[in-house]
Write an enzyme that holds these catalytic residues in place. Structure first.
Site, short mmCIF file in Angstrom:
data_model
loop_
_atom_site.label_atom_id
_atom_site.label_comp_id
_atom_site.label_asym_id
_atom_site.label_seq_id
_atom_site.Cartn_x
_atom_site.Cartn_y
_atom_site.Cartn_z
N GLN A 93 0.84 -1.20 0.00
CA GLN A 93 0.00 0.00 0.00
C GLN A 93 0.87 1.25 0.00
O GLN A 93 1.12 1.81 -1.05
CB GLN A 93 -0.96 -0.01 1.18
CG GLN A 93 -2.03 1.07 1.11
CD GLN A 93 -3.20 0.79 2.04
OE1 GLN A 93 -3.32 -0.27 2.62
NE2 GLN A 93 -4.09 1.77 2.16
N ASP A 94 1.34 1.70 1.15
CA ASP A 94 2.27 2.82 1.17
C ASP A 94 3.48 2.44 2.00
O ASP A 94 3.46 1.45 2.73
CB ASP A 94 1.62 4.11 1.66
CG ASP A 94 1.14 4.06 3.10
OD1 ASP A 94 0.99 2.95 3.64
OD2 ASP A 94 0.92 5.14 3.68
#
Length: 263
Positions: A93-94
């Protein structure tokens, strides 16, 4: 194939690691210019159809304002694995927004590869569950205790986050700023060119990208390996052996999942 950093990248990132508060940040446009030609060809259409100038201005502006932005080498995953060599994509995701301590120095957990941390940094919980699943599938212990996954990257595993930068201590702080459109385009392009690949989509965020992938690839879905969800189906998913069985059937080299660290 093991790909070494190209001269342009080496010139940007030839300094030793420094404390998290002092992490330097090379402007995004300059980092894009240092990409290998194959990835630049894939990403150029993506840059052209997104708000790249605004994203560069935002990320560079945050850094100029004194905020620690991780990781330093934003496109490191693309420097370690060529387009042709990508056989497996693991989608995150991040980047990690925390730090770890190595030899008495605080350094960022994030270093440009999804789920990976620099050698010496404590292995994060999600990665511990990934290791646990691999050990269960192959019936043996992983050697060492490092969370650095560059060995997988050098074997053809693209460890890609959908958002490529983050502010220290602020999870998802760079979400919805433009990275998602660029990495969505990258995934679409990658699914269209070259040989068929394995895509591992863990958790609802990654699984939402399923529609971007063309037919013919092996798409493996499971809950996220986070401690909050790993016991709902990630542990026991069998993805790593399944991926290797499929690669072998495609007459492609398999991944030695028991060697996550670079040789």
């Amino acid at each position: 194939m093991t790909r070494r950093a190209n001269p342009a990248q080496a010139a940007l990132f030839d300094e030793p690691a420094v404390d998290a508060a002092d992490v330097s940040f090379i402007p995004l446009a300059q980092q894009f210019d240092a990409l290998p030609a194959d990835w630049k060809a894939v990403l150029t259409p993506c840059i052209a159809q997104t708000n790249w100038p605004e994203l560069c201005a935002f990320v560079d502006g945050e850094r100029a304002a004194g905020k620690p932005i991780f990781p330093t080498d934003v496109f490191r995953a693309l420097h370690l694995t060529s387009v042709d060599d990508v056989r497996v994509v693991i989608l995150g995701q991040d980047p990690y927004h925390g730090t770890g301590t190595v030899d008495g120095r605080e350094i960022p957990q994030a270093h440009g590869l999804a789920f990976s941390v620099p050698a010496g940094v404590r292995v994060p919980p999600s990665l511990r569950n990934i290791y646990k699943e691999i050990e269960a599938e192959f019936g043996c212990k992983l050697p060492g205790t490092s969370g650095n996954l560059e060995g997988w990257a050098q074997q053809g595993v693209l460890l890609l986050n959908t958002v490529l930068t983050v502010e220290q201590g602020q999870a998802a702080s760079h979400a919805k700023r433009g990275w998602e459109r660029i990495t969505d385009c990258l995934l679409e392009q990658l699914a269209r060119v070259g040989h068929k690949r394995v895509f591992m989509l863990w958790g609802s965020h990654a699984q939402a990208k399923r529609a971007l992938l063309s037919d013919g690839h092996l798409v493996l879905e499971a809950p996220h390996p986070s401690p909050l969800s790993a016991h709902r189906g990630f542990l026991g998913c069998g993805h790593f052996k399944t991926a290797n069985d499929w690669l072998a059937a495609q007459r492609q080299p398999t991944i030695d999942w028991l060697k996550p660290q670079a040789a």
